[in-house]
Design a protein around this motif. Sequence first.
Motif, mmCIF file in Angstrom:
data_model
loop_
_atom_site.group_PDB
_atom_site.id
_atom_site.type_symbol
_atom_site.label_atom_id
_atom_site.label_comp_id
_atom_site.label_asym_id
_atom_site.label_seq_id
_atom_site.Cartn_x
_atom_site.Cartn_y
_atom_site.Cartn_z
ATOM 1 N N CYS A 128 -2.278 -4.603 2.859
ATOM 2 C CA CYS A 128 -3.331 -5.615 3.034
ATOM 3 C C CYS A 128 -2.871 -6.980 2.538
ATOM 4 N N LYS A 129 -2.235 -7.003 1.384
ATOM 5 C CA LYS A 129 -1.790 -8.265 0.809
ATOM 6 C C LYS A 129 -0.706 -8.910 1.666
ATOM 7 N N GLN A 130 0.148 -8.091 2.259
ATOM 8 C CA GLN A 130 1.283 -8.653 2.991
ATOM 9 C C GLN A 130 0.943 -9.060 4.423
ATOM 10 N N ILE A 131 0.085 -8.313 5.080
ATOM 11 C CA ILE A 131 -0.219 -8.669 6.469
ATOM 12 C C ILE A 131 -1.459 -9.558 6.559
ATOM 13 N N GLY A 132 -2.103 -9.829 5.398
ATOM 14 C CA GLY A 132 -3.202 -10.773 5.370
ATOM 15 C C GLY A 132 -4.501 -10.266 5.961
ATOM 16 N N THR A 133 -4.876 -9.043 5.579
ATOM 17 C CA THR A 133 -6.138 -8.488 6.061
ATOM 18 C C THR A 133 -6.963 -7.993 4.883
ATOM 19 N N ASN A 134 -8.267 -7.983 5.066
ATOM 20 C CA ASN A 134 -9.161 -7.488 4.020
ATOM 21 C C ASN A 134 -9.625 -6.061 4.286
ATOM 22 N N SER A 135 -9.046 -5.421 5.306
ATOM 23 C CA SER A 135 -9.511 -4.093 5.723
ATOM 24 C C SER A 135 -8.840 -2.975 4.917
ATOM 25 N N TYR A 136 -8.916 -3.078 3.598
ATOM 26 C CA TYR A 136 -8.258 -2.068 2.752
ATOM 27 C C TYR A 136 -8.818 -0.672 3.004
ATOM 28 N N ASP A 137 -10.141 -0.555 3.020
ATOM 29 C CA ASP A 137 -10.764 0.760 3.203
ATOM 30 C C ASP A 137 -10.327 1.397 4.516
ATOM 31 N N ASP A 138 -10.278 0.594 5.579
ATOM 32 C CA ASP A 138 -9.878 1.116 6.886
ATOM 33 C C ASP A 138 -8.428 1.564 6.880
ATOM 34 N N LEU A 139 -7.558 0.744 6.290
ATOM 35 C CA LEU A 139 -6.143 1.104 6.220
ATOM 36 C C LEU A 139 -5.925 2.362 5.401
ATOM 37 N N LEU A 140 -6.613 2.428 4.270
ATOM 38 C CA LEU A 140 -6.476 3.614 3.420
ATOM 39 C C LEU A 140 -6.941 4.860 4.155
ATOM 40 N N CYS A 141 -8.054 4.758 4.864
ATOM 41 C CA CYS A 141 -8.576 5.893 5.629
ATOM 42 C C CYS A 141 -7.584 6.333 6.704
ATOM 43 N N GLU A 142 -7.020 5.374 7.428
ATOM 44 C CA GLU A 142 -6.026 5.688 8.458
ATOM 45 C C GLU A 142 -4.806 6.381 7.856
ATOM 46 N N ASN A 143 -4.350 5.878 6.739
ATOM 47 C CA ASN A 143 -3.160 6.443 6.106
ATOM 48 C C ASN A 143 -3.414 7.838 5.550
ATOM 49 N N MET A 144 -4.592 8.046 4.988
ATOM 50 C CA MET A 144 -4.935 9.376 4.479
ATOM 51 C C MET A 144 -5.085 10.373 5.631
ATOM 52 N N ASN A 145 -5.649 9.913 6.746
ATOM 53 C CA ASN A 145 -5.757 10.786 7.925
ATOM 54 C C ASN A 145 -4.380 11.139 8.469
ATOM 55 N N ALA A 146 -3.458 10.163 8.439
ATOM 56 C CA ALA A 146 -2.094 10.422 8.902
ATOM 57 C C ALA A 146 -1.432 11.484 8.031
ATOM 58 N N LEU A 147 -1.649 11.419 6.736
ATOM 59 C CA LEU A 147 -1.094 12.428 5.834
ATOM 60 C C LEU A 147 -1.721 13.795 6.091
ATOM 61 N N ALA A 148 -3.038 13.812 6.337
ATOM 62 C CA ALA A 148 -3.713 15.075 6.633
ATOM 63 C C ALA A 148 -3.172 15.685 7.918
ATOM 64 N N ASN A 149 -2.961 14.838 8.935
ATOM 65 C CA ASN A 149 -2.411 15.319 10.204
ATOM 66 C C ASN A 149 -0.998 15.869 10.038
ATOM 67 N N SER A 150 -0.247 15.274 9.115
ATOM 68 C CA SER A 150 1.139 15.710 8.920
ATOM 69 C C SER A 150 1.218 17.140 8.393
ATOM 70 N N GLU A 151 0.111 17.629 7.835
ATOM 71 C CA GLU A 151 0.076 19.000 7.330
ATOM 72 C C GLU A 151 -0.600 19.958 8.315
ATOM 73 N N ASN A 152 -1.007 19.407 9.465
ATOM 74 C CA ASN A 152 -1.698 20.206 10.477
ATOM 75 C C ASN A 152 -0.687 20.746 11.489
ATOM 76 N N ASP A 153 -0.568 22.058 11.596
ATOM 77 C CA ASP A 153 0.429 22.675 12.473
ATOM 78 C C ASP A 153 0.225 22.286 13.940
ATOM 79 N N LYS A 154 -1.029 22.248 14.393
ATOM 80 C CA LYS A 154 -1.296 21.909 15.796
ATOM 81 C C LYS A 154 -0.903 20.470 16.085
ATOM 82 N N TYR A 155 -1.179 19.572 15.144
ATOM 83 C CA TYR A 155 -0.803 18.172 15.323
ATOM 84 C C TYR A 155 0.716 18.045 15.364
#
Length: 214
Positions: free
Chosen positions: A71-98
Amino acid sequence: MMIVKKPIQYAIIIDKQGDYGVFDTMNDAIDSAYEACEEYSKYSHSRRNDIINAVIKELKFHIEELSLMTCKQIGTNSYDDLLCENMNALANSENDKYHEAMLTSNNKFNNLENSFTVNGVVTPSSNPIKTIINNSISMLRAGNAVVFSSNKTAKHVFAHAIKVINNAIETANGPKNLIVTVKEPSIENTNIMIEHEKITLISAIDTNSEKIAL
């Protein structure tokens, strides 16, 4: 609103050439990833899974820090959205079907099932951490090394994320420099990656999150 529970320390100084996967030149990055991939190809499926699990665990520990730094580097205030996306990406990485879907997508482009290759990835500026998570985990599962070409806007958080991943791999007794990038991203470095004989597949992510094989 999500609360950051861990201290945020994002002043990253990388002085040493090849310090945990971050190189001065693209050629050095690719050569090191190629050597790492050759070693990684000799590992058993179980040993590779141990390394991947270590990477996921370490990324989870740093995910708040990486998201805020983005957020600080790309100049956005969407921290919650970025964090949610990143946590979902980590969750998907542990999903066998994904994971199976990602492998099918990769194999459709390169037709190299069960091969051990060095893949290049050109990343967007919108959420570089999500791209790192998705590509690093899926390609490590396939037995591949990854060379990332980022952009100048997010180069510090990008370097930090690569360093976190390589530290986890080395701590799990895996090869150095399986996931690499350069300190100073540029069009010239991206072109070197695209044209390099040791890079088997180039993936680019456009604004619609579509994978493009070059």
